[in-house]
Enzyme design. Structure first.
Site, PDB file in Angstrom:
ATOM      1  N   GLN A 120      -2.786 -24.115   2.660  1.00  0.00           N
ATOM      2  CA  GLN A 120      -4.011 -23.318   2.537  1.00  0.00           C
ATOM      3  C   GLN A 120      -4.315 -22.500   3.797  1.00  0.00           C
ATOM      4  O   GLN A 120      -5.187 -21.647   3.777  1.00  0.00           O
ATOM      5  CB  GLN A 120      -5.206 -24.231   2.237  1.00  0.00           C
ATOM      6  CG  GLN A 120      -5.702 -24.154   0.807  1.00  0.00           C
ATOM      7  CD  GLN A 120      -4.689 -24.621  -0.197  1.00  0.00           C
ATOM      8  OE1 GLN A 120      -4.397 -25.806  -0.306  1.00  0.00           O
ATOM      9  NE2 GLN A 120      -4.114 -23.687  -0.937  1.00  0.00           N
ATOM     10  N   ASN A 121      -3.623 -22.768   4.895  1.00  0.00           N
ATOM     11  CA  ASN A 121      -3.849 -21.986   6.105  1.00  0.00           C
ATOM     12  C   ASN A 121      -3.254 -20.592   5.882  1.00  0.00           C
ATOM     13  O   ASN A 121      -2.133 -20.456   5.403  1.00  0.00           O
ATOM     14  CB  ASN A 121      -3.214 -22.662   7.322  1.00  0.00           C
ATOM     15  CG  ASN A 121      -3.659 -22.030   8.619  1.00  0.00           C
ATOM     16  OD1 ASN A 121      -3.429 -20.850   8.865  1.00  0.00           O
ATOM     17  ND2 ASN A 121      -4.314 -22.820   9.453  1.00  0.00           N
ATOM     18  N   LYS A 122      -3.998 -19.570   6.242  1.00  0.00           N
ATOM     19  CA  LYS A 122      -3.593 -18.186   5.945  1.00  0.00           C
ATOM     20  C   LYS A 122      -2.807 -17.532   7.085  1.00  0.00           C
ATOM     21  O   LYS A 122      -2.488 -16.343   7.012  1.00  0.00           O
ATOM     22  CB  LYS A 122      -4.835 -17.333   5.635  1.00  0.00           C
ATOM     23  CG  LYS A 122      -5.605 -17.793   4.408  1.00  0.00           C
ATOM     24  CD  LYS A 122      -4.743 -17.768   3.165  1.00  0.00           C
ATOM     25  CE  LYS A 122      -5.511 -18.178   1.928  1.00  0.00           C
ATOM     26  NZ  LYS A 122      -4.658 -18.676   0.881  1.00  0.00           N
TER      27      LYS A 122
END
Length: 162
Positions: free
Chosen positions: A40-42
């Site tokens: 989920q880290n962009k």
């Protein structure tokens, strides 16, 4: 006593012009031994968008994209105690040797901090009037809930320094 966690070695070479500094790897990154490993880290999505590169899950390819665009990567914190992955849970931190790294790699001209925690810690380590400018960018963490588009827009500041 909580377990002490440690950051990774810097990703840097003599062609690096900017360095992006996080706080310290989260649980998923520590488990996989990769920067920004949480799905989920962009961070990686932003990097690939900035440089119009084809997205890949392959970690070695991701690192080669950073090198291709003269970007170094490290963390402000060398070690700390933390349960979970929240920056707000960080205790008893020890700083990485940022000033020494910048001396060793004089081509680094600009520092970008991935989020407020790394920026605040960097100010403590280097002081507000350090010889190399440093800027804060919105955290790529899923816990920082502004939209991807807004994060990407602010991260475009990097392009002016390459």
């Amino acid at each position: 006593m909580q377990n002490r966690i440690f950051s990774f070695p810097p990703i840097i070479d003599n062609d690096s012009k900017i360095i992006i500094l996080g706080s310290i790897p989260g649980a998923k990154s520590l488990e996989k031994q990769q920067y920004y490993a949480h799905p989920q880290n962009k961070f990686w999505k932003i990097i690939f968008e900035l440089f119009n590169e084809n997205f890949t899950e392959d970690y070695e390819e991701r690192l080669s994209i950073l090198k291709k665009h003269n970007i170094a990567l490290w963390d402000v914190i060398d070690s700390c105690e933390r349960k979970g992955s929240l920056d707000s849970e960080i205790k008893n931190e020890e700083a990485n040797q940022i000033a020494e790294l910048l001396e060793e790699f004089p081509n680094i001209q600009t520092i970008f901090c991935n989020g407020g925690k790394s920026f605040k810690n960097l100010q403590k380590v280097l002081g507000k009037d350090f010889k190399i400018p440093f800027y804060v960018l919105p955290s790529t963490s899923p816990l920082h809930t502004i939209s991807f588009e807004k994060k990407l827009e602010e991260w475009k500041a990097i392009l002016k320094f390459l």
